[in-house]
Design an enzyme around this catalytic site. Structure first.
Site, PDB file in Angstrom:
ATOM      1  N   HIS A  99       0.879  -1.165   0.000  1.00  0.00           N
ATOM      2  CA  HIS A  99       0.000   0.000   0.000  1.00  0.00           C
ATOM      3  C   HIS A  99       0.917   1.215   0.000  1.00  0.00           C
ATOM      4  O   HIS A  99       2.017   1.158   0.574  1.00  0.00           O
ATOM      5  CB  HIS A  99      -0.845   0.095   1.266  1.00  0.00           C
ATOM      6  CG  HIS A  99      -1.748  -1.066   1.523  1.00  0.00           C
ATOM      7  ND1 HIS A  99      -1.332  -2.211   2.149  1.00  0.00           N
ATOM      8  CD2 HIS A  99      -3.063  -1.240   1.269  1.00  0.00           C
ATOM      9  CE1 HIS A  99      -2.348  -3.047   2.261  1.00  0.00           C
ATOM     10  NE2 HIS A  99      -3.415  -2.483   1.729  1.00  0.00           N
ATOM     11  N   ASP A 102       2.385   1.874   3.299  1.00  0.00           N
ATOM     12  CA  ASP A 102       3.367   0.906   3.834  1.00  0.00           C
ATOM     13  C   ASP A 102       4.781   1.351   3.531  1.00  0.00           C
ATOM     14  O   ASP A 102       5.717   0.998   4.246  1.00  0.00           O
ATOM     15  CB  ASP A 102       3.217  -0.480   3.183  1.00  0.00           C
ATOM     16  CG  ASP A 102       1.859  -1.094   3.393  1.00  0.00           C
ATOM     17  OD1 ASP A 102       1.250  -0.841   4.438  1.00  0.00           O
ATOM     18  OD2 ASP A 102       1.409  -1.837   2.492  1.00  0.00           O
TER      19      ASP A 102
HETATM   20  C1  XUL Z   1      -7.658  -6.679   3.889  1.00  0.00           C
HETATM   21  C2  XUL Z   1      -6.846  -7.051   2.715  1.00  0.00           C
HETATM   22  C3  XUL Z   1      -5.964  -5.981   2.182  1.00  0.00           C
HETATM   23  C4  XUL Z   1      -5.871  -5.962   0.695  1.00  0.00           C
HETATM   24  C5  XUL Z   1      -5.106  -4.790   0.146  1.00  0.00           C
HETATM   25  O1  XUL Z   1      -8.449  -7.690   4.369  1.00  0.00           O
HETATM   26  O2  XUL Z   1      -6.865  -8.163   2.268  1.00  0.00           O
HETATM   27  O3  XUL Z   1      -4.718  -6.150   2.749  1.00  0.00           O
HETATM   28  O4  XUL Z   1      -5.280  -7.125   0.204  1.00  0.00           O
HETATM   29  O5  XUL Z   1      -5.599  -3.592   0.600  1.00  0.00           O
END
Ligand code: XUL
Ligand code: CO
Length: 435
Positions: A99, A102
């Protein structure tokens, strides 16, 4: 040779090896069904769980000390870049995912955030020059910050919509700059907690508008990767709009977005929706929407998203059956999985990934052996649709209710041929137990 881990690279040794730190089933360059094992998977490490997780949960404080967490947030971000490359190198994993939040500290405005993102992205590019390690997919975190407490695209406040759009714009651009294979949208706060206080028509429209803008921006910057929506039924919201594969596909078709998105199917999200992992993979596959996979597992006795490393070979075998039938996935297998809060050693990260990789690799091998037998049984089960006049006419829509009544009116239709589920289970076990 490595900075954070005093380890050698993890290599394939075969199933009889006694060495814990080796792959028993993952042999990256071995060809299975015309493709290298590593290309079936494009395994990926998730930044947030592997580098970000410090063992906090709603009941307790952090349990883990990580050497890349330094005093200054930007120094930490830069140290994490080296850590992710190192981990990929050790594990022989060629991809990572993140993300935006992150990889860099946020700051007060999106401009501040973009400045720190630029510095980290430069370092990622530098490291990429001297290694084989690549970005699987990028995404923007639109669920952590307080501004997103009532949604991002579906927030009642248009300034929040704008902020979310600005984040996704930059995250998409970074993903393109780093040659990511995909871009994921997971709408953890796009849903509702209280239906009576929710303008559902407006929120649905806002979400559709947001996704249309994502597509426009993707085309504008010439990003060639796959846009992916990751379904999840709930958590953190009581109800999430991207509930499961079926509801996402219906939504995409209602708003004419079907050709623009595929799905990123996560095992633990499937079970939270009351489905099996393979059900979600199947539904995505038959609709030509199986784009990528978040590889993990839940716990039957816990009703939330525990995001554990996959170890269940029954589950990975059935998943890989779907993947083989799909000819692979466009993007890859991301370990959206974390070590347990009490597993506090750095080495636990290594054990988790080895276990996950080997579980899927064994699943691939078994599913590949099994698929002809399964396909034969399925074909036999439906054969009357293909080798009788009646079956053919129904399939080709060359018959109507009156004709069907005429055809069947004097025939007793009692039981039909056995399903033979137990035989299938015996065959499955025979292959699984053999390894
Ligand atoms: C949350 C989830 C996230 C997504 C990316 O449950 O799976 O980590 O993969 O935002
Ligand atoms: Co996920």
């Amino acid at each position: 040779m490595f900075m954070y881990f005093n380890l050698e690279k993890i290599l394939y040794e075969g199933k009889n090896s006694k060495k814990i730190l080796s792959y028993k089933f993952y042999n990256p360059d071995e060809i299975i069904e015309g493709k290298k094992m590593k290309d079936w998977f494009n395994f990926s490490i998730a930044y947030w769980h592997t580098l970000g997780n410090i063992g906090m949960d709603p009941f307790g404080a952090p349990t883990m000390k990580r050497p890349w967490n330094l005093k200054d947030p930007l120094d930490t971000a830069l140290a994490k870049v080296d850590a992710i490359f190192e981990l990929c190198e050790i594990l022989g994993i060629e991809f990572f995912t993140f993300h935006d939040t992150d990889i860099a500290p946020e700051g007060k405005t999106i401009k501040d955030f973009n400045n720190s993102l630029d510095k980290v992205v430069d370092k990622i590019k530098e490291n990429m020059k001297t290694s084989n390690i690549k970005l699987l997919w990028g995404t923007a975190n639109l669920f952590f910050h307080p501004r997103y407490a009532q949604g991002a695209a579906t927030s009642p406040d248009p300034e929040v919509f704008a902020y979310a759009a600005a984040q996704v714009k930059r995250a998409l651009e970074i993903t393109k700059e780093l040659n990511g294979l995909g871009y994921v949208l997971w709408g953890g706060r796009e849903g509702y907690d209280n239906l009576l206080l929710t303008n559902s028509e407006l929120e649905e429209k806002l979400l559709a508008n947001f996704l249309q803008m994502v597509v426009e921006h993707k085309n504008k910057i010439g990003f060639k990767g796959v846009l992916l929506i990751e379904p999840k039924p709930k958590e953190p919201t009581k109800h999430q709009y991207d509930f499961d594969a079926a509801s996402v596909i219906a939504f995409l078709s209602k708003y004419n977005l079907e050709k623009d998105f595929k799905l990123n199917i996560e095992a633990n999200h499937a079970t939270l929706a009351g489905h099996t992992f393979s059900h979600e993979l199947r539904y995505a596959r038959i609709n030509n929407k199986l784009g990528s996979i978040d590889a993990n597992r839940g716990d039957l006795l816990l009703g939330w998203d525990t995001d554990q490393f996959p170890t269940n070979v029954y589950e990975t075998t059935m998943a890989m059956y779907e993947v083989i039938k799909n000819g692979g996935v466009d993007v890859g297998f991301n370990f959206d999985a974390k070590v347990r809060r009490a597993s506090t050693d750095l080495m636990d990260l290594i054990y988790g990934h080895i276990g996950g990789i080997d579980s899927f690799s064994l699943g691939l091998r078994i599913a590949n052996e099994l698929k002809n037998e399964i396909d034969k049984m399925v074909k036999k089960r439906y054969e009357k649709y293909y080798n009788t006049m009646l079956g053919k006419k129904i399939i080709n829509k060359e018959i109507n209710f009156d004709d069907l009544f005429e055809y069947i009116k004097e025939t007793e239709v009692e039981t039909i041929e056995s399903l033979k589920q137990e035989l299938l289970e015996l065959i499955l076990n025979m292959h699984i137990f053999r390894g």
